[in-house]
Design a protein around this motif. Structure first.
Motif, mmCIF file in Angstrom:
data_model
loop_
_atom_site.group_PDB
_atom_site.id
_atom_site.type_symbol
_atom_site.label_atom_id
_atom_site.label_comp_id
_atom_site.label_asym_id
_atom_site.label_seq_id
_atom_site.Cartn_x
_atom_site.Cartn_y
_atom_site.Cartn_z
ATOM 1 N N GLN B 337 0.845 -1.201 0.000
ATOM 2 C CA GLN B 337 0.000 0.000 0.000
ATOM 3 C C GLN B 337 0.880 1.251 0.000
ATOM 4 O O GLN B 337 0.600 2.224 -0.700
ATOM 5 N N ALA B 338 1.953 1.186 0.784
ATOM 6 C CA ALA B 338 2.885 2.320 0.805
ATOM 7 C C ALA B 338 3.510 2.534 -0.572
ATOM 8 O O ALA B 338 3.679 3.668 -1.036
ATOM 9 N N VAL B 339 3.841 1.431 -1.215
ATOM 10 C CA VAL B 339 4.398 1.527 -2.571
ATOM 11 C C VAL B 339 3.393 2.208 -3.496
ATOM 12 O O VAL B 339 3.740 3.121 -4.265
ATOM 13 N N ALA B 340 2.150 1.765 -3.407
ATOM 14 C CA ALA B 340 1.117 2.339 -4.278
ATOM 15 C C ALA B 340 0.893 3.815 -3.971
ATOM 16 O O ALA B 340 0.749 4.642 -4.877
ATOM 17 N N LEU B 341 0.873 4.137 -2.698
ATOM 18 C CA LEU B 341 0.665 5.537 -2.316
ATOM 19 C C LEU B 341 1.808 6.406 -2.829
ATOM 20 O O LEU B 341 1.602 7.525 -3.293
ATOM 21 N N GLY B 345 1.802 9.505 -5.655
ATOM 22 C CA GLY B 345 2.208 10.842 -5.256
ATOM 23 C C GLY B 345 1.722 11.258 -3.894
ATOM 24 O O GLY B 345 1.889 12.403 -3.490
ATOM 25 N N ARG B 346 1.105 10.331 -3.178
ATOM 26 C CA ARG B 346 0.591 10.665 -1.841
ATOM 27 C C ARG B 346 1.667 10.312 -0.826
ATOM 28 O O ARG B 346 1.575 9.313 -0.103
ATOM 29 N N LYS B 347 2.664 11.145 -0.783
ATOM 30 C CA LYS B 347 3.870 10.845 -0.030
ATOM 31 C C LYS B 347 3.619 10.783 1.482
ATOM 32 O O LYS B 347 4.185 9.945 2.174
ATOM 33 N N THR B 348 2.820 11.700 1.967
ATOM 34 C CA THR B 348 2.577 11.718 3.411
ATOM 35 C C THR B 348 1.880 10.435 3.844
ATOM 36 O O THR B 348 2.255 9.812 4.852
ATOM 37 N N GLU B 349 0.880 10.033 3.074
ATOM 38 C CA GLU B 349 0.190 8.789 3.410
ATOM 39 C C GLU B 349 1.124 7.590 3.256
ATOM 40 O O GLU B 349 1.046 6.630 4.037
ATOM 41 N N ALA B 350 1.994 7.663 2.273
ATOM 42 C CA ALA B 350 2.958 6.577 2.093
ATOM 43 C C ALA B 350 3.862 6.464 3.313
ATOM 44 O O ALA B 350 4.173 5.354 3.781
ATOM 45 N N GLU B 351 4.278 7.613 3.820
ATOM 46 C CA GLU B 351 5.105 7.600 5.043
ATOM 47 C C GLU B 351 4.367 6.919 6.190
ATOM 48 O O GLU B 351 4.921 6.071 6.895
ATOM 49 N N ARG B 352 3.102 7.296 6.336
ATOM 50 C CA ARG B 352 2.320 6.709 7.438
ATOM 51 C C ARG B 352 2.204 5.200 7.266
ATOM 52 O O ARG B 352 2.330 4.426 8.223
ATOM 53 N N ALA B 353 1.959 4.785 6.050
ATOM 54 C CA ALA B 353 1.805 3.346 5.805
ATOM 55 C C ALA B 353 3.107 2.609 6.090
ATOM 56 O O ALA B 353 3.098 1.501 6.653
ATOM 57 N N LEU B 354 4.222 3.226 5.738
ATOM 58 C CA LEU B 354 5.502 2.569 5.997
ATOM 59 C C LEU B 354 5.782 2.472 7.485
ATOM 60 O O LEU B 354 6.280 1.449 7.978
ATOM 61 N N VAL B 355 5.484 3.540 8.177
ATOM 62 C CA VAL B 355 5.680 3.489 9.638
ATOM 63 C C VAL B 355 4.793 2.408 10.241
ATOM 64 O O VAL B 355 5.223 1.639 11.110
ATOM 65 N N ALA B 356 3.560 2.321 9.762
ATOM 66 C CA ALA B 356 2.652 1.285 10.261
ATOM 67 C C ALA B 356 3.196 -0.113 9.951
ATOM 68 O O ALA B 356 3.138 -1.024 10.783
ATOM 69 N N PHE B 357 3.727 -0.252 8.751
ATOM 70 C CA PHE B 357 4.303 -1.553 8.383
ATOM 71 C C PHE B 357 5.474 -1.899 9.292
ATOM 72 O O PHE B 357 5.576 -3.017 9.803
ATOM 73 N N ARG B 366 11.093 -7.376 4.552
ATOM 74 C CA ARG B 366 10.966 -6.129 3.799
ATOM 75 C C ARG B 366 11.306 -4.900 4.619
ATOM 76 O O ARG B 366 11.165 -3.778 4.148
ATOM 77 N N ARG B 367 11.737 -5.109 5.843
ATOM 78 C CA ARG B 367 11.988 -3.954 6.700
ATOM 79 C C ARG B 367 13.070 -3.040 6.105
ATOM 80 O O ARG B 367 12.969 -1.821 6.162
ATOM 81 N N GLY B 368 14.096 -3.649 5.566
ATOM 82 C CA GLY B 368 15.175 -2.836 4.996
ATOM 83 C C GLY B 368 14.681 -1.964 3.856
ATOM 84 O O GLY B 368 14.946 -0.763 3.799
ATOM 85 N N ARG B 369 13.922 -2.588 2.960
ATOM 86 C CA ARG B 369 13.396 -1.821 1.820
ATOM 87 C C ARG B 369 12.449 -0.729 2.298
ATOM 88 O O ARG B 369 12.459 0.396 1.795
ATOM 89 N N ALA B 370 11.634 -1.098 3.256
ATOM 90 C CA ALA B 370 10.694 -0.098 3.775
ATOM 91 C C ALA B 370 11.449 1.055 4.423
ATOM 92 O O ALA B 370 11.074 2.230 4.259
ATOM 93 N N ALA B 371 12.510 0.731 5.146
ATOM 94 C CA ALA B 371 13.279 1.792 5.809
ATOM 95 C C ALA B 371 13.932 2.720 4.793
ATOM 96 O O ALA B 371 13.924 3.944 4.951
ATOM 97 N N VAL B 372 14.471 2.128 3.729
ATOM 98 C CA VAL B 372 15.085 2.961 2.684
ATOM 99 C C VAL B 372 14.031 3.845 2.018
ATOM 100 O O VAL B 372 14.231 5.036 1.793
ATOM 101 N N MET B 373 12.918 3.239 1.737
ATOM 102 C CA MET B 373 11.838 3.991 1.086
ATOM 103 C C MET B 373 11.367 5.138 1.981
ATOM 104 O O MET B 373 11.180 6.270 1.530
ATOM 105 N N ILE B 378 11.270 10.881 3.588
ATOM 106 C CA ILE B 378 11.547 11.897 4.608
ATOM 107 C C ILE B 378 12.599 12.878 4.105
ATOM 108 O O ILE B 378 12.511 14.085 4.332
ATOM 109 N N ALA B 379 13.590 12.344 3.408
ATOM 110 C CA ALA B 379 14.641 13.229 2.882
ATOM 111 C C ALA B 379 14.067 14.213 1.880
ATOM 112 O O ALA B 379 14.493 15.366 1.813
ATOM 113 N N GLU B 380 13.082 13.758 1.103
ATOM 114 C CA GLU B 380 12.487 14.645 0.106
ATOM 115 C C GLU B 380 11.832 15.859 0.737
ATOM 116 O O GLU B 380 11.766 16.920 0.141
#
Lengths: 203, 413
Positions: B337-341, B345-357, B366-373, B378-380
């Motif tokens: 879902q974070a990938v899709a978000l 272009g829904r970056k804020t929601e993507a962040e939330r989904a990644l944190v939830a994951f 997938r934790r490493g990939r999620a952390a990089v993503m 966040i860097a953006e």
């Protein structure tokens, strides 16, 4: 079908190593000659090879912020690019670049109204009594930095090139457009001034 | 007695050694690359616009007047009709563009392109009397070579302009610039919203890889037990051999591909896009039981994501993640879902989904990939400190690609 948005970021350049190796095989003189006929790849290779030394030289000649040093480094290589055809193979390209960098800094200082006495990156000596060896060393460094900063530009350039960057006197004189005797006299004066600054602080 | 006797005068060598200890400035990689690019741009511009010499000024004025007249002719008489040289399959040096005006046209650049490539050639004038050629590229990989030394070729996509001189390879997909490689000469890239980049011979620029595109990896599946199954009715599932799934084993590496038939890739995906063998094989639809709601939503979401419908995919995958089904599959659904978000272009929601994951799946592969993503997102938005923490947390990942991505992220801060 909707396309994903682009992230809008620059990725680092990915150099093709084999092509880069081809440039790195060339001598400095060949690269400079290629610059003379408008080969920007040669300029890039020359930058890759010498930018660290130029950064070091300029930051020794002029204590200023990083962005200004970036500008001066770029101006140096751009000046070298423009003057590449005039390069005579009698001296080393590195010395030639040093000479251009020195002139670039000199012009920058002269044209600059504000002359910084920025020594912020040099920590002030701690007021310890009596100083231990490390503190004494730090105090010496601080005095030397100030003395170097206060040297006349011509003396400082000669001192940095000949003493710190160890450019042979003949090449330094050629790069700076000086006679050997003039260079030697300036170097002598610079050493004396710096030594006096160190001695003055230890009395 | 003077103290001079207790402090020996430093020798010239000792003085120099001391002076060498003074701090000097060394640029980091980013600054150095920026200065380098800027230098090459300035050098290219310097060469392209040599300083006028006084004896030639008069001739320059005359030439300018002639060129201005030529432009008028070009505008009035020489507008290309239709789509000039459009989509020339396998085009190799189409004729000089629009030479009907009777004036000297710029020499045509040589373009080698496959039949699938789509591009157009047209004349442009820059207002200063110079008439040049512009190649609008929509898709495909083109090899473009200047007609002769010193001639420039302008290429344009929907998002970028490339000014090349020499031989340049340009890769475009969907009107977006994907990559530029300089074989000889140089190229100046102006990509929308990005810093100008100058490439010298031997250098390659590649479009930034979208986080979501590189993070799509097959979700874990259970040990394969070949079973012929029927197509799942509610999902756009290819009729391939499926695996019977008892329960998705989340921590098991999801690379067991050999026993599974994969759908044929409809078309060669552009670089950075997930390829067929990286697709997850939603573990649903075994003949043993009906798929659960979580599985159905997951499969539907994945199918939508694969088709590029990121917004709908995010909704389906979010439903799967919120369902009470299998926790491991739900966690994976949150990740995708974070990938899709992110793709939507829904970056804020993507962040939330990644944190939830990351909260929900402390042991996921997938934790490493999620952390990089997450670090990239966040860097953006400029929070380098937090981004650094996430990148660093991925440095210990078992996947070298993830570690490399984390290092790249750290270097970009």
């Amino acid at each position: 079908m909707t396309r994903p948005e682009r992230a809008g970021q620059i990725v680092p350049l990915r150099r093709v190593e084999e092509r880069r190796a081809a440039s790195s095989d060339l001598s400095d003189e060949a690269l400079l000659a290629a610059c003379g006929v408008g080969d920007t790849a040669a300029l890039g290779a020359l930058f890759d090879r010498h930018h660290e030394a130029i950064y070091r030289l300029i930051s020794r000649l002029l204590r200023t912020d990083a962005s200004e040093i970036d500008d001066l480094v770029q101006q140096t290589f751009l000046a070298a690019w423009r003057a590449a055809k005039k390069f005579s193979s009698r001296g080393a390209v590195r010395s030639y670049l040093f000479g251009i960098a020195a002139n670039t800094v000199r012009h920058h200082i002269r044209s600059s109204v504000r002359r910084r006495a920025a020594l912020a990156d040099i920590p002030p000596p701690p007021a310890a009594h009596p100083p231990d060896a490390a503190t004494a060393r730090a105090q010496e460094l601080h005095r030397l930095a100030i003395a170097l900063e206060q040297l006349p530009d011509d003396l400082r350039i000669v001192y940095v090139m000949c003493e710190l960057e160890e450019v042979p006197g003949v090449e330094a004189a050629r790069a700076l457009g000086l006679r050997a005797g003039t260079l030697g006299r300036r170097l002598h004066e610079a050493r004396r001034a710096l030594r006096e600054a160190i001695e003055g602080g230890t009395r | 007695m003077s103290d001079d006797t207790t402090h020996p005068v430093p020798s010239d060598a000792a003085l120099a050694d001391l002076a060498r200890e003074l701090p000097t400035h060394a640029p980091d990689d980013t600054r150095r690359e920026a200065v380098r690019s800027s230098l090459l741009a300035a050098a290219s511009a310097d060469r392209a616009a040599p300083r006028p010499r006084w004896p030639l000024v008069g001739a320059g004025f005359a030439a300018g007047a002639l060129a201005a007249a030529a432009i008028v002719l070009v505008v009035v008489r020489a507008r290309p009709s239709g789509s000039p040289n459009a989509s020339s399959p396998g085009a190799a040096t189409p004729g000089a563009p629009v030479a009907s005006s009777g004036i000297a046209m710029p020499p045509a650049a040589r373009i080698d392109a496959p039949a699938s490539a789509s591009f157009e050639r047209e004349l442009v004038h820059d207002g200063s009397g110079h008439v040049g050629e512009l190649v609008r590229v929509h898709a495909g990989t083109l090899h473009v070579a200047s007609a002769r030394a010193g001639e420039h070729v302008q290429l344009a996509t929907a998002d970028a302009r490339v000014d090349g001189e020499g031989e340049v390879d340009v890769e475009v997909a969907g009107d977006q610039l994907r990559a530029v490689s300089v074989r000889s000469g140089s190229a100046t890239l102006r990509v929308r919203d990005q810093q100008m980049v100058v490439l010298a011979a031997g250098q390659t620029w590649k479009a930034p890889v979208i986080t979501a595109e590189v993070d799509v990896v097959a979700p874990p599946v259970a040990t394969p037990v070949p079973v012929r199954v029927v197509a799942v009715p509610t999902v756009d599932q290819p009729t391939v051999e499926k695996r019977a799934v008892e329960k998705p084993a989340v921590e098991k590496p999801a690379v067991e591909k050999s026993a599974v038939e994969r759908p044929a890739t409809p078309e060669t995906p552009p670089p950075g896009e997930p390829v067929a063998h990286d697709e997850p094989a939603p573990a649903i639809g075994s003949g043993a039981r009906a798929p659960t709601a979580t599985e159905q939503h997951f499969a539907a979401g994945w199918a939508l994501l694969k088709r590029g419908n990121a917004a709908e995919a995010a909704r389906e995958l979010g439903t799967a993640a919120d369902s009470d089904g299998d926790p491991a599959l739900a966690a994976d659904a949150r990740y995708f879902q974070a990938v899709a978000l992110s793709r939507a272009g829904r970056k804020t929601e993507a962040e939330r989904a990644l944190v939830a994951f990351l909260d929900r799946a402390p042991h996921s592969i997938r934790r490493g990939r999620a952390a990089v993503m997450l670090g990239k997102l966040i860097a953006e938005r400029g929070d380098a400190k937090s981004a650094r923490a996430w990148f660093e947390s991925a440095l210990g990942d078992a996947d070298p690609a993830v570690v490399a991505a984390a290092r790249t992220g750290l270097a970009s801060l």
